[in-house]
Design a protein around this motif. Structure first.
Motif, PDB file in Angstrom:
ATOM      1  N   SER A  75      -4.281 -15.724  16.162  1.00  0.00           N
ATOM      2  CA  SER A  75      -3.862 -15.418  17.530  1.00  0.00           C
ATOM      3  C   SER A  75      -5.021 -15.595  18.504  1.00  0.00           C
ATOM      4  CB  SER A  75      -3.329 -13.985  17.596  1.00  0.00           C
ATOM      5  OG  SER A  75      -3.006 -13.637  18.911  1.00  0.00           O
ATOM      6  N   LYS A 101       0.937 -21.724   9.161  1.00  0.00           N
ATOM      7  CA  LYS A 101       2.124 -20.868   9.264  1.00  0.00           C
ATOM      8  C   LYS A 101       1.980 -19.866  10.405  1.00  0.00           C
ATOM      9  CE  LYS A 101       4.833 -17.448   6.805  1.00  0.00           C
ATOM     10  NZ  LYS A 101       4.910 -16.584   5.631  1.00  0.00           N
ATOM     11  N   GLU A 102       0.830 -19.184  10.455  1.00  0.00           N
ATOM     12  CA  GLU A 102       0.614 -18.206  11.516  1.00  0.00           C
ATOM     13  C   GLU A 102       0.630 -18.865  12.891  1.00  0.00           C
ATOM     14  OE1 GLU A 102      -2.661 -15.443  10.902  1.00  0.00           O
ATOM     15  OE2 GLU A 102      -2.387 -15.628   8.734  1.00  0.00           O
ATOM     16  N   ILE A 105       4.240 -19.745  13.898  1.00  0.00           N
ATOM     17  CA  ILE A 105       4.956 -18.532  14.309  1.00  0.00           C
ATOM     18  C   ILE A 105       4.526 -18.137  15.720  1.00  0.00           C
ATOM     19  CG2 ILE A 105       5.175 -16.055  13.873  1.00  0.00           C
ATOM     20  CD1 ILE A 105       5.082 -16.809  10.823  1.00  0.00           C
ATOM     21  N   MET A 106       3.214 -18.150  15.975  1.00  0.00           N
ATOM     22  CA  MET A 106       2.715 -17.812  17.307  1.00  0.00           C
ATOM     23  C   MET A 106       3.249 -18.730  18.391  1.00  0.00           C
ATOM     24  SD  MET A 106      -1.145 -16.709  17.712  1.00  0.00           S
ATOM     25  CE  MET A 106      -0.809 -16.750  19.459  1.00  0.00           C
ATOM     26  N   LEU A 107       3.347 -20.009  18.045  1.00  0.00           N
ATOM     27  CA  LEU A 107       3.810 -21.001  19.016  1.00  0.00           C
ATOM     28  C   LEU A 107       5.334 -21.108  19.042  1.00  0.00           C
ATOM     29  CD1 LEU A 107       1.103 -23.685  18.203  1.00  0.00           C
ATOM     30  CD2 LEU A 107       1.207 -22.218  20.230  1.00  0.00           C
ATOM     31  N   HIS A 108       6.000 -20.209  18.341  1.00  0.00           N
ATOM     32  CA  HIS A 108       7.472 -20.143  18.287  1.00  0.00           C
ATOM     33  C   HIS A 108       8.093 -21.441  17.793  1.00  0.00           C
ATOM     34  CE1 HIS A 108       6.988 -16.375  20.395  1.00  0.00           C
ATOM     35  NE2 HIS A 108       6.313 -17.001  21.330  1.00  0.00           N
ATOM     36  N   MET A 109       7.472 -22.018  16.769  1.00  0.00           N
ATOM     37  CA  MET A 109       7.970 -23.273  16.227  1.00  0.00           C
ATOM     38  C   MET A 109       8.607 -23.072  14.849  1.00  0.00           C
ATOM     39  SD  MET A 109       4.843 -25.699  17.404  1.00  0.00           S
ATOM     40  CE  MET A 109       5.655 -27.235  17.826  1.00  0.00           C
TER      41      MET A 109
END
Length: 110
Positions: A75, A101-102, A105-109
């Motif tokens: 993040s 992966k993280e 998820i952060m980038l909403h993909m």
């Protein structure tokens, strides 16, 4: 290890002149750095991150002998990139699959 192919492709794409800067948001696990070190692009700006309990960001930067921003986690790495982002950046997020992966998820993909 196929990661060296990623780095070769990045170098090739970057050298086309389409991009003004190569940025690697990068972290690795365990001893993965042994085979990666010699293939890392030297002309890149590195944002080094860690992923849950493996090598620390600072340790990664030291063993790979790269300079850049030392992020506390994925993040932090993404947030730092957003503050330095340039229009013609070529960005690579990788190293460990957990980093990818993280970031996704952060980038909403995902």
């Amino acid at each position: 290890m196929g990661m060296h192919l990623n780095f070769e492709q990045l170098e090739h794409i970057y050298q086309t002149g389409q991009y003004s800067r190569l940025v690697l948001i990068f972290g690795i696990m365990g001893n993965d750095y042994v085979g990666i070190k010699k293939f890392l692009p030297r002309n890149a700006y590195y944002i080094i991150t860690e992923s849950r309990g493996y090598l620390s960001s600072r340790e990664i930067a030291e063993v790979l002998n790269v300079n850049g921003y030392i992020a506390t986690n994925v993040s932090d790495a993404i947030q730092h990139y957003k503050t330095i982002q340039q229009e013609k950046d070529l960005v690579y997020i990788g190293g460990s699959p957990l980093i990818v992966k993280e970031a996704l998820i952060m980038l909403h993909m995902v």
